[in-house]
Write an enzyme that holds these catalytic residues in place. Structure first.
Site, short mmCIF file in Angstrom:
data_model
loop_
_atom_site.label_atom_id
_atom_site.label_comp_id
_atom_site.label_asym_id
_atom_site.label_seq_id
_atom_site.Cartn_x
_atom_site.Cartn_y
_atom_site.Cartn_z
N TYR A 134 -2.17 -9.30 6.45
CA TYR A 134 -1.82 -7.91 6.80
C TYR A 134 -3.02 -7.26 7.48
O TYR A 134 -4.05 -7.03 6.86
CB TYR A 134 -1.41 -7.14 5.54
CG TYR A 134 -1.00 -5.70 5.76
CD1 TYR A 134 -0.69 -5.20 7.03
CD2 TYR A 134 -0.93 -4.81 4.68
CE1 TYR A 134 -0.32 -3.88 7.22
CE2 TYR A 134 -0.56 -3.49 4.86
CZ TYR A 134 -0.26 -3.03 6.13
OH TYR A 134 0.11 -1.70 6.31
N LYS B 225 1.64 -9.52 9.20
CA LYS B 225 2.12 -8.16 9.40
C LYS B 225 1.04 -7.47 10.23
O LYS B 225 -0.04 -7.17 9.73
CB LYS B 225 2.32 -7.44 8.06
CG LYS B 225 2.77 -5.99 8.23
CD LYS B 225 2.83 -5.25 6.89
CE LYS B 225 3.23 -3.79 7.10
NZ LYS B 225 3.19 -3.00 5.84
N ARG C 147 -6.45 1.69 8.36
CA ARG C 147 -6.68 1.85 6.93
C ARG C 147 -7.91 1.09 6.45
O ARG C 147 -8.61 1.53 5.53
CB ARG C 147 -5.45 1.35 6.13
CG ARG C 147 -4.19 2.16 6.34
CD ARG C 147 -4.37 3.61 5.89
NE ARG C 147 -3.12 4.32 5.85
CZ ARG C 147 -2.38 4.46 4.75
NH1 ARG C 147 -2.74 3.91 3.62
NH2 ARG C 147 -1.26 5.15 4.79
N TYR D 253 -13.06 -1.21 3.69
CA TYR D 253 -14.36 -0.57 3.43
C TYR D 253 -15.55 -1.48 3.73
O TYR D 253 -16.49 -1.07 4.40
CB TYR D 253 -14.46 -0.02 2.00
CG TYR D 253 -15.69 0.86 1.81
CD1 TYR D 253 -15.66 2.19 2.22
CD2 TYR D 253 -16.86 0.36 1.28
CE1 TYR D 253 -16.79 2.99 2.10
CE2 TYR D 253 -17.99 1.15 1.16
CZ TYR D 253 -17.95 2.46 1.58
OH TYR D 253 -19.06 3.25 1.46
N THR E 117 0.82 -1.21 0.00
CA THR E 117 0.00 0.00 0.00
C THR E 117 0.86 1.26 0.00
O THR E 117 0.46 2.29 -0.54
CB THR E 117 -0.95 0.00 1.21
OG1 THR E 117 -0.22 -0.36 2.39
CG2 THR E 117 -2.07 -1.01 1.02
N ILE F 134 7.93 -5.07 8.75
CA ILE F 134 7.83 -4.57 7.37
C ILE F 134 7.61 -3.07 7.53
O ILE F 134 6.57 -2.63 8.02
CB ILE F 134 6.71 -5.25 6.58
CG1 ILE F 134 7.06 -6.72 6.35
CG2 ILE F 134 6.50 -4.54 5.24
CD1 ILE F 134 5.99 -7.52 5.62
#
Length: 290
Positions: free
Chosen positions: A134, A163, A139, A109, A46, A205
């Site tokens: 992840y 992650k 986000r 979303y 991202t 990461i």
């Protein structure tokens, strides 16, 4: 898969003034990280503004990084989205021969419940490919709870790593404490890297790591060696700039650092815009201190 241990960096995508992909700067960025001790590279995460790249540009970026890296470091490829069947199809149809694993962000979303998140990753696991979960609730709008992660880890060995970027560090510790053998966790939050690594994590990461690869890699290595005081000296030196680079969203802050270091140019694609003058000045001042 202990090969993905230490500091991986989620590479930015450099752009030219006309917002075309700046492949010369991408070469410089890859070389800078390889030369300064980074352990592996994450392609089209991202942070790479991947959502704004066309399919052809993504293909070109992948091919370019594979060529420049020339098998020197392990590579991870970002393939994620909020349409489970489409993400599964992409994973199945992508040539992953140059990559150690796929990094797949949880659906954003849609805000699925925990069963929906479980079923999403179960579907991705059915591809047979090695996949990194992840979790980044800030986000995506939804947290993958520790129990869901542990359920996936116990049932699907190819979901071998998470992650983790939940805002609650206790969630990281719960996963590390209860995880099955063969499953690992890396921090997805730069500021949590040191305590999470000391607690048994596999490193990070990172975003800030590509701006300060030598320092960040040294910190994580010291953590692996149990040299806590020395590791925290580096952590404390970098903590202010780590906070600053996320003040107006990612990757506008890290692009300031990389611009000031002469590696890339300071351009982003809409809807993202470059850091404000005020933030740019603060980052520049903090860089001078470091």
């Amino acid at each position: 898969m202990s090969i993905l241990k230490g500091v991986g960096v989620a590479l930015v995508t450099p752009f030219n003034e006309d917002l075309s992909v700046d492949f010369d700067s991408l070469t410089k960025l890859v070389e800078y990280n390889i030369e300064n001790g980074i352990n592996y590279l994450v392609v089209l995460g991202t942070t790479a503004e991947a959502a704004t790249l066309s399919a052809e540009e993504k293909k070109q970026v992948i091919e370019h990084i594979i060529k420049v890296n020339d098998k020197r470091l392990p590579l991870v490829l970002g393939i994620g989205g909020n349409n489970t069947l489409e993400v599964k199809k992409q994973i199945e149809e992508t040539d992953l021969s140059a990559f150690e694993a796929v990094l797949s962000v949880s659906p954003y979303y849609n805000k699925p419940n925990q069963e929906g998140l479980y079923q999403h990753y179960k579907a991705l696991a059915s591809t047979g490919k090695k996949i990194i979960i992840y979790n980044v609730p800030s986000r995506t709008g939804q947290n993958i709870e520790a129990d869901t992660t542990l359920r996936l880890a116990k049932e699907f060995p190819n979901l071998f790593l998470i992650k983790e970027a939940a805002p609650n560090i206790l969630q990281y510790f719960d996963i590390l404490r209860k995880k099955p053998e063969g499953f690992n966790l890396v921090s997805g939050d730069d500021e949590y890297t040191l305590p999470v690594t000391l607690a048994g994590g596999n490193g990070v990461i990172s975003v800030i790591g590509q701006g300060y690869p030598k320092e960040f890699s040294a910190m994580v290595q010291l953590a692996f060696e149990g040299k806590v005081k020395e590791a925290y000296e580096i952590h404390n030196k970098l903590v202010e700039i780590t906070r600053l680079i996320f003040a107006e969203g990612n990757p506008c802050g890290i692009k300031v650092i990389l611009t000031e270091k002469g590696i890339i140019k300071n351009y982003l694609r809409l809807p993202l815009v470059p850091a404000s003058e005020g933030l740019y000045s603060k980052i520049k001042a903090e860089m001078a201190k470091i």
